[in-house]
Design a protein around this motif. Structure first.
Motif, PDB file in Angstrom:
ATOM      1  N   PHE A  92      15.377 -50.774  82.687  1.00 45.80           N
ATOM      2  CA  PHE A  92      16.768 -51.103  83.309  1.00 45.80           C
ATOM      3  C   PHE A  92      16.509 -52.283  84.228  1.00 45.80           C
ATOM      4  CE2 PHE A  92      19.813 -47.356  84.975  1.00 45.80           C
ATOM      5  CZ  PHE A  92      19.899 -46.979  83.572  1.00 45.80           C
ATOM      6  N   PRO A  93      17.732 -52.733  84.389  1.00 41.04           N
ATOM      7  CA  PRO A  93      17.680 -53.965  84.807  1.00 41.04           C
ATOM      8  C   PRO A  93      17.385 -53.648  86.473  1.00 41.04           C
ATOM      9  CG  PRO A  93      19.691 -54.028  83.739  1.00 41.04           C
ATOM     10  CD  PRO A  93      18.970 -52.777  83.427  1.00 41.04           C
ATOM     11  N   GLN A  94      17.176 -54.671  87.311  1.00 43.13           N
ATOM     12  CA  GLN A  94      17.191 -54.178  88.880  1.00 43.13           C
ATOM     13  C   GLN A  94      18.226 -54.076  89.449  1.00 43.13           C
ATOM     14  OE1 GLN A  94      14.361 -57.409  90.461  1.00 43.13           O
ATOM     15  NE2 GLN A  94      13.060 -55.596  90.419  1.00 43.13           N
ATOM     16  N   LEU A  95      19.437 -54.627  88.806  1.00 41.47           N
ATOM     17  CA  LEU A  95      20.718 -54.678  89.571  1.00 41.47           C
ATOM     18  C   LEU A  95      21.438 -53.647  88.684  1.00 41.47           C
ATOM     19  CD1 LEU A  95      22.200 -57.903  90.517  1.00 41.47           C
ATOM     20  CD2 LEU A  95      22.865 -55.786  91.530  1.00 41.47           C
ATOM     21  N   VAL A  96      22.236 -52.512  89.333  1.00 41.87           N
ATOM     22  CA  VAL A  96      22.862 -51.521  88.430  1.00 41.87           C
ATOM     23  C   VAL A  96      24.305 -51.221  89.124  1.00 41.87           C
ATOM     24  CG1 VAL A  96      23.056 -49.154  87.467  1.00 41.87           C
ATOM     25  CG2 VAL A  96      20.802 -50.341  87.580  1.00 41.87           C
ATOM     26  N   LEU A  97      25.386 -51.189  88.675  1.00 44.79           N
ATOM     27  CA  LEU A  97      26.747 -50.842  89.187  1.00 44.79           C
ATOM     28  C   LEU A  97      26.988 -49.491  88.582  1.00 44.79           C
ATOM     29  CD1 LEU A  97      29.176 -51.181  90.722  1.00 44.79           C
ATOM     30  CD2 LEU A  97      29.951 -52.508  88.381  1.00 44.79           C
ATOM     31  N   LEU A  98      27.397 -48.438  89.316  1.00 43.52           N
ATOM     32  CA  LEU A  98      27.675 -47.039  88.853  1.00 43.52           C
ATOM     33  C   LEU A  98      29.182 -47.000  89.172  1.00 43.52           C
ATOM     34  CD1 LEU A  98      27.111 -44.448  87.776  1.00 43.52           C
ATOM     35  CD2 LEU A  98      26.590 -43.718  90.006  1.00 43.52           C
ATOM     36  N   ALA A  99      30.140 -47.163  88.160  1.00 40.50           N
ATOM     37  CA  ALA A  99      31.554 -46.849  88.671  1.00 40.50           C
ATOM     38  C   ALA A  99      31.983 -45.713  87.812  1.00 40.50           C
ATOM     39  CB  ALA A  99      32.099 -48.123  87.739  1.00 40.50           C
ATOM     40  N   GLN A 112      24.886 -51.531  74.750  1.00 41.33           N
ATOM     41  CA  GLN A 112      24.670 -50.079  75.325  1.00 41.33           C
ATOM     42  C   GLN A 112      23.036 -50.189  75.273  1.00 41.33           C
ATOM     43  OE1 GLN A 112      26.216 -46.650  73.884  1.00 41.33           O
ATOM     44  NE2 GLN A 112      24.379 -45.642  74.095  1.00 41.33           N
ATOM     45  N   ILE A 113      22.115 -49.829  76.369  1.00 42.43           N
ATOM     46  CA  ILE A 113      20.625 -50.013  76.466  1.00 42.43           C
ATOM     47  C   ILE A 113      20.320 -48.657  76.618  1.00 42.43           C
ATOM     48  CG2 ILE A 113      20.905 -52.412  77.211  1.00 42.43           C
ATOM     49  CD1 ILE A 113      20.195 -51.252  79.928  1.00 42.43           C
ATOM     50  N   ALA A 114      20.982 -47.634  77.089  1.00 46.06           N
ATOM     51  CA  ALA A 114      20.380 -46.313  77.412  1.00 46.06           C
ATOM     52  C   ALA A 114      21.485 -45.354  77.403  1.00 46.06           C
ATOM     53  CB  ALA A 114      19.616 -46.244  78.524  1.00 46.06           C
ATOM     54  N   VAL A 115      21.086 -43.921  77.466  1.00 51.87           N
ATOM     55  CA  VAL A 115      22.147 -42.939  77.548  1.00 51.87           C
ATOM     56  C   VAL A 115      21.427 -41.888  78.453  1.00 51.87           C
ATOM     57  CG1 VAL A 115      23.363 -40.833  76.528  1.00 51.87           C
ATOM     58  CG2 VAL A 115      23.256 -42.974  75.458  1.00 51.87           C
ATOM     59  N   ILE A 116      22.474 -41.479  79.547  1.00 53.85           N
ATOM     60  CA  ILE A 116      21.747 -40.620  80.488  1.00 53.85           C
ATOM     61  C   ILE A 116      22.529 -39.330  80.097  1.00 53.85           C
ATOM     62  CG2 ILE A 116      21.658 -39.669  82.937  1.00 53.85           C
ATOM     63  CD1 ILE A 116      21.655 -42.509  83.669  1.00 53.85           C
ATOM     64  N   ALA A 175      27.716 -34.201  81.585  1.00 50.90           N
ATOM     65  CA  ALA A 175      28.240 -35.276  80.954  1.00 50.90           C
ATOM     66  C   ALA A 175      27.135 -36.001  80.193  1.00 50.90           C
ATOM     67  CB  ALA A 175      29.082 -36.264  81.609  1.00 50.90           C
ATOM     68  N   THR A 176      27.586 -36.919  79.138  1.00 54.00           N
ATOM     69  CA  THR A 176      26.633 -37.766  78.563  1.00 54.00           C
ATOM     70  C   THR A 176      27.185 -39.279  78.898  1.00 54.00           C
ATOM     71  OG1 THR A 176      26.101 -36.400  76.620  1.00 54.00           O
ATOM     72  CG2 THR A 176      25.870 -38.585  76.356  1.00 54.00           C
ATOM     73  N   THR A 177      26.452 -39.812  79.449  1.00 53.62           N
ATOM     74  CA  THR A 177      26.814 -41.314  79.953  1.00 53.62           C
ATOM     75  C   THR A 177      26.215 -42.415  79.460  1.00 53.62           C
ATOM     76  OG1 THR A 177      27.265 -40.297  82.154  1.00 53.62           O
ATOM     77  CG2 THR A 177      27.262 -42.629  82.047  1.00 53.62           C
ATOM     78  N   PRO A 178      26.795 -43.231  78.606  1.00 52.92           N
ATOM     79  CA  PRO A 178      26.174 -44.534  78.013  1.00 52.92           C
ATOM     80  C   PRO A 178      25.900 -45.680  79.360  1.00 52.92           C
ATOM     81  CG  PRO A 178      28.614 -44.421  77.647  1.00 52.92           C
ATOM     82  CD  PRO A 178      28.327 -43.246  78.276  1.00 52.92           C
ATOM     83  N   ILE A 179      24.941 -46.201  79.223  1.00 51.88           N
ATOM     84  CA  ILE A 179      24.683 -47.223  80.095  1.00 51.88           C
ATOM     85  C   ILE A 179      24.625 -48.648  79.192  1.00 51.88           C
ATOM     86  CG2 ILE A 179      22.772 -48.331  81.724  1.00 51.88           C
ATOM     87  CD1 ILE A 179      23.901 -45.274  82.189  1.00 51.88           C
ATOM     88  N   PHE A 180      25.341 -49.562  79.938  1.00 50.66           N
ATOM     89  CA  PHE A 180      25.681 -50.826  79.302  1.00 50.66           C
ATOM     90  C   PHE A 180      24.853 -51.981  79.988  1.00 50.66           C
ATOM     91  CE2 PHE A 180      29.019 -48.166  78.065  1.00 50.66           C
ATOM     92  CZ  PHE A 180      29.176 -48.250  76.683  1.00 50.66           C
ATOM     93  N   GLN A 181      24.523 -53.082  79.439  1.00 51.01           N
ATOM     94  CA  GLN A 181      24.178 -54.055  80.065  1.00 51.01           C
ATOM     95  C   GLN A 181      25.017 -55.442  79.833  1.00 51.01           C
ATOM     96  OE1 GLN A 181      20.079 -55.451  78.476  1.00 51.01           O
ATOM     97  NE2 GLN A 181      19.408 -55.988  80.562  1.00 51.01           N
ATOM     98  N   ILE A 182      25.248 -56.290  80.641  1.00 49.67           N
ATOM     99  CA  ILE A 182      26.092 -57.450  80.519  1.00 49.67           C
ATOM    100  C   ILE A 182      25.517 -58.511  81.452  1.00 49.67           C
ATOM    101  CG2 ILE A 182      28.082 -55.972  80.672  1.00 49.67           C
ATOM    102  CD1 ILE A 182      28.732 -57.271  83.643  1.00 49.67           C
ATOM    103  N   SER A 183      25.824 -59.826  80.849  1.00 41.13           N
ATOM    104  CA  SER A 183      25.437 -60.808  81.623  1.00 41.13           C
ATOM    105  C   SER A 183      26.545 -61.274  82.588  1.00 41.13           C
ATOM    106  CB  SER A 183      25.340 -62.064  80.747  1.00 41.13           C
ATOM    107  OG  SER A 183      24.217 -61.707  79.862  1.00 41.13           O
TER     108      SER A 183
END
Length: 77
Positions: A29-36, A54-58, A63-71
Motif C-alpha cells: 500500500f502507498p503511504q498516502l490513501v484516500l478513502l472516498a 487496481q492494486i488490491a481488493v478488500i 462489499a468488495t472494494t477495489p483499491i486503485f493507485q494513481i499519480s
C-alpha cells in the motif's frame, strides 16, 4: 443510546484492522490513501481520468472494494 448501539463508545484498545496487521493483499500500500464514499460511476471516471491501476481488493461482508493507485502531484499514491 440503547436504541443506537453503534454510537456506544468501544473500549477495545486495539481495532480489528490496524495498519500493522499482516495482510498479504495490502502489503504494498502507498503511504498516502484516500478513502472516498462516492458512486461507482464517479470513482470509475476519476480512475480513468488519472490512469489509475487496481492494486488490491478488500473483501468484507458488506462489499468488495477495489483499491486503485494513481499519480498525483508528482507522486504515486
Amino acid at each position: 443510546m440503547d436504541q443506537l448501539p453503534f454510537l456506544d463508545y468501544d473500549r477495545t484498545p486495539k481495532a480489528l484492522l490496524n495498519p500493522d496487521h499482516d495482510l498479504p493483499a495490502l502489503k504494498n500500500f502507498p503511504q498516502l490513501v484516500l478513502l472516498a464514499f462516492l458512486t461507482r460511476e464517479t470513482i470509475d471516471k476519476f480512475v480513468t481520468t488519472h490512469n489509475g491501476q487496481q492494486i488490491a481488493v478488500i473483501e468484507t461482508v458488506a462489499a468488495t472494494t477495489p483499491i486503485f493507485q494513481i499519480s498525483w502531484a508528482g507522486t504515486t499514491n
